[in-house]
Design a protein around this motif. Structure first.
Motif, mmCIF file in Angstrom:
data_model
loop_
_atom_site.group_PDB
_atom_site.id
_atom_site.type_symbol
_atom_site.label_atom_id
_atom_site.label_comp_id
_atom_site.label_asym_id
_atom_site.label_seq_id
_atom_site.Cartn_x
_atom_site.Cartn_y
_atom_site.Cartn_z
ATOM 1 N N GLY A 34 33.477 58.288 47.301
ATOM 2 C CA GLY A 34 34.061 58.151 48.629
ATOM 3 C C GLY A 34 34.998 56.982 48.815
ATOM 4 N N LEU A 35 35.802 57.093 49.888
ATOM 5 C CA LEU A 35 36.811 56.091 50.199
ATOM 6 C C LEU A 35 36.203 54.796 50.720
ATOM 7 C CD1 LEU A 35 39.346 58.477 51.990
ATOM 8 C CD2 LEU A 35 39.678 57.389 49.770
ATOM 9 N N ILE A 36 35.103 54.878 51.457
ATOM 10 C CA ILE A 36 34.525 53.660 52.040
ATOM 11 C C ILE A 36 34.030 52.737 50.936
ATOM 12 C CG2 ILE A 36 32.965 52.757 53.800
ATOM 13 C CD1 ILE A 36 32.651 55.549 54.914
ATOM 14 N N ALA A 37 33.276 53.291 49.995
ATOM 15 C CA ALA A 37 32.744 52.479 48.899
ATOM 16 C C ALA A 37 33.856 51.958 48.002
ATOM 17 C CB ALA A 37 31.741 53.294 48.084
ATOM 18 N N ARG A 38 34.949 52.720 47.878
ATOM 19 C CA ARG A 38 36.031 52.285 46.996
ATOM 20 C C ARG A 38 36.872 51.172 47.629
ATOM 21 N NH1 ARG A 38 38.561 54.308 42.385
ATOM 22 N NH2 ARG A 38 36.459 55.067 41.964
ATOM 23 N N SER A 39 36.769 50.995 48.933
ATOM 24 C CA SER A 39 37.625 50.023 49.626
ATOM 25 C C SER A 39 36.835 48.856 50.217
ATOM 26 C CB SER A 39 38.408 50.728 50.745
ATOM 27 O OG SER A 39 37.518 51.337 51.678
ATOM 28 N N VAL A 40 35.736 48.484 49.583
ATOM 29 C CA VAL A 40 34.883 47.404 50.100
ATOM 30 C C VAL A 40 35.661 46.089 50.214
ATOM 31 C CG1 VAL A 40 32.845 45.999 49.639
ATOM 32 C CG2 VAL A 40 32.771 48.450 49.240
ATOM 33 N N PHE A 41 35.497 45.416 51.338
ATOM 34 C CA PHE A 41 36.138 44.117 51.557
ATOM 35 C C PHE A 41 35.546 43.100 50.591
ATOM 36 C CE2 PHE A 41 36.650 40.045 53.754
ATOM 37 C CZ PHE A 41 37.971 40.112 54.158
ATOM 38 N N ASN A 42 36.427 42.354 49.883
ATOM 39 C CA ASN A 42 35.928 41.458 48.839
ATOM 40 C C ASN A 42 36.505 40.048 48.897
ATOM 41 O OD1 ASN A 42 38.506 42.218 48.107
ATOM 42 N ND2 ASN A 42 38.013 42.649 45.968
ATOM 43 N N ASP A 43 37.043 39.635 50.053
ATOM 44 C CA ASP A 43 37.391 38.221 50.211
ATOM 45 C C ASP A 43 36.102 37.402 50.306
ATOM 46 O OD1 ASP A 43 39.973 39.041 50.253
ATOM 47 O OD2 ASP A 43 40.437 38.333 52.280
ATOM 48 N N THR A 44 36.138 36.153 49.865
ATOM 49 C CA THR A 44 34.967 35.286 49.936
ATOM 50 C C THR A 44 35.312 34.013 50.699
ATOM 51 O OG1 THR A 44 35.465 34.209 47.821
ATOM 52 C CG2 THR A 44 34.072 36.180 47.752
ATOM 53 N N PHE A 45 34.274 33.421 51.306
ATOM 54 C CA PHE A 45 34.474 32.236 52.140
ATOM 55 C C PHE A 45 33.390 31.197 51.846
ATOM 56 C CE2 PHE A 45 35.572 36.088 54.488
ATOM 57 C CZ PHE A 45 36.906 35.873 54.798
ATOM 58 N N GLU A 46 33.787 29.928 51.890
ATOM 59 C CA GLU A 46 32.852 28.805 51.845
ATOM 60 C C GLU A 46 33.230 27.853 52.969
ATOM 61 O OE1 GLU A 46 33.063 27.064 47.994
ATOM 62 O OE2 GLU A 46 32.217 28.810 46.953
ATOM 63 N N LEU A 47 32.223 27.278 53.621
ATOM 64 C CA LEU A 47 32.452 26.425 54.782
ATOM 65 C C LEU A 47 32.076 24.979 54.468
ATOM 66 C CD1 LEU A 47 33.240 26.407 57.826
ATOM 67 C CD2 LEU A 47 30.808 26.785 58.345
ATOM 68 N N THR A 48 32.980 24.061 54.857
ATOM 69 C CA THR A 48 32.774 22.631 54.633
ATOM 70 C C THR A 48 32.857 21.900 55.963
ATOM 71 O OG1 THR A 48 33.850 22.844 52.471
ATOM 72 C CG2 THR A 48 33.549 20.621 53.329
ATOM 73 N N ASP A 49 31.906 20.970 56.199
ATOM 74 C CA ASP A 49 31.890 20.243 57.474
ATOM 75 C C ASP A 49 32.913 19.105 57.468
ATOM 76 O OD1 ASP A 49 30.828 18.076 56.089
ATOM 77 O OD2 ASP A 49 28.764 18.467 56.704
ATOM 78 N N PRO A 50 33.096 18.416 58.603
ATOM 79 C CA PRO A 50 34.108 17.337 58.675
ATOM 80 C C PRO A 50 33.883 16.207 57.672
ATOM 81 C CG PRO A 50 33.444 18.005 60.874
ATOM 82 C CD PRO A 50 32.524 18.701 59.938
ATOM 83 N N TRP A 74 29.669 46.774 55.221
ATOM 84 C CA TRP A 74 30.964 47.455 55.155
ATOM 85 C C TRP A 74 30.820 48.960 55.362
ATOM 86 C CZ3 TRP A 74 35.869 46.301 55.521
ATOM 87 C CH2 TRP A 74 36.817 47.248 55.131
ATOM 88 N N MET A 75 29.745 49.535 54.857
ATOM 89 C CA MET A 75 29.557 50.981 54.949
ATOM 90 C C MET A 75 29.296 51.458 56.367
ATOM 91 S SD MET A 75 30.043 52.343 51.999
ATOM 92 C CE MET A 75 29.361 53.979 52.223
ATOM 93 N N ARG A 76 28.918 50.563 57.268
ATOM 94 C CA ARG A 76 28.771 50.955 58.684
ATOM 95 C C ARG A 76 30.150 50.829 59.326
ATOM 96 N NH1 ARG A 76 25.069 52.136 62.399
ATOM 97 N NH2 ARG A 76 23.387 52.027 60.884
ATOM 98 N N THR A 77 30.859 51.946 59.402
ATOM 99 C CA THR A 77 32.260 51.948 59.806
ATOM 100 C C THR A 77 32.436 51.550 61.271
ATOM 101 O OG1 THR A 77 32.087 54.324 60.200
ATOM 102 C CG2 THR A 77 32.999 53.622 58.092
ATOM 103 N N ALA A 78 33.578 50.907 61.540
ATOM 104 C CA ALA A 78 33.894 50.434 62.889
ATOM 105 C C ALA A 78 34.555 51.538 63.701
ATOM 106 C CB ALA A 78 34.812 49.213 62.801
#
Length: 312
Positions: free
Chosen positions: A152-168, A214-218
């Motif tokens: 399927g298209l949903i599984a093939r298009s999974v969002f794959n950006d990553t984030f890390e958070l740093t405080d002041p 991701w699989m729970r579509t908007a």
């Protein structure tokens, strides 16, 4: 020609009972001006305060949004994005990624999945994967060894950006992944297939919560999805988000954002429902007052209810 018997065994006439002949007792109110006016005014009096409380609650949500697709090229080095938190944020704090102009609600995209595969069960017929077309199997093969897991298209298009958070102060902020997906999804709808299930693995871990989210579509083309949860208090200051941008959006003129937000009893920041209550309440209240004025200035004589027949 003789008419067919109505009481014969072949008759389609409903049985002569109160239920089937619609003779059950029922409340049949006569809507006179007084109760109608009172109902409109009561709805207005109730709805307007409820809407005001909802709007106030929505406005107390702290939300900080920063677009980053124009700052972080796809496939490039990690980049830093600033989030200026102007007020202390109490936990739990939610980190989201937000996408614009992404139509996850497209009919073909929404149905492009196979729930039997996602539950970890073996699918042996290529016909069962028709909803996943064109992402069903390698070279559209009917052999289960070449079925995509999951298809399927949903599984093939999974969002794959990553984030890390740093405080002041430059210290890493803990981000919790456990609990970002719905409990019912994780426990019942997504299970890793056993080793006996053959196929080409597209997603290594079906129980990964990022994948489940991701699989729970908007339902709308502008949406945000939960990425992580912060369990510590965030004091005001300039926070840095380290972004690894992997997900291309230029092809559909999309935009990407990172979001930090708190919630209230009504959820995140969204005042639409509150304003809807206020508008409906105001219209009902205005109608009730206008009807009351009309009824006071030029009342209309009511008909005699004794001529009404309820048992026809």
């Amino acid at each position: 020609m003789s008419s067919p018997a109505v009481d014969g065994s072949n008759s389609k006439r409903p049985a002569n009972t109160a239920f089937k002949q619609q003779r059950l007792k029922a409340w049949q109110p006569i809507l006179t001006p007084r109760p109608v006016i009172l109902a409109f005014i009561a709805i207005g009096i109730v709805f307007i305060p409820i809407g005001a409380v909802m709007v106030w609650s929505s406005n107390t949500v702290q939300e900080y949004v920063q677009r980053y697709d124009n700052l972080c090229p796809v496939g490039g080095n990690d980049c830093l994005v600033s989030l200026n938190v102007v007020q202390d944020m109490e936990p739990p704090i939610y980190m989201y990624y937000r996408l614009e102009n992404y139509y996850q609600n497209h009919r073909r995209y929404v149905k492009s999945r196979n729930d039997q595969q996602l539950r970890g069960e073996q699918v042996t017929s290529i016909k069962s994967l028709d909803d996943c077309d064109p992402i069903k199997s390698l070279d559209n093969s009917a052999s289960p060894e070449k079925f995509y897991l999951p298809c399927g298209l949903i599984a093939r298009s999974v969002f794959n950006d990553t984030f890390e958070l740093t405080d002041p102060s430059g210290n890493a902020v803990g981000l919790r992944k456990t609990g970002i997906a719905w409990k019912s999804d994780k426990e019942k709808k997504f299970k890793n297939p056993p080793s006996s299930v053959v196929g080409i693995r597209v997603i290594p871990d079906f129980e990964d919560e990022d994948f489940i989210v991701w699989m729970r579509t908007a339902g709308l083309p502008d949406f945000k999805k939960l990425y992580r949860i912060v369990d510590d208090k965030l004091v005001k200051g300039d926070y840095k988000v380290t972004v690894q941008s992997n997900y291309p959006v230029d092809s559909f003129s999309g935009k990407k954002y990172v979001v930090l937000s708190t919630t209230t009893w009504i959820g995140g920041r969204n005042s639409f429902l509150g304003f809807a209550y206020i508008v409906v309440g105001a219209i009902c209240l205005l109608q009730g007052l206008l009807f009351a004025l009309k009824h006071k200035v030029s009342p209309r004589k009511l008909g005699d209810t004794k001529y009404l027949e309820w048992n026809k």
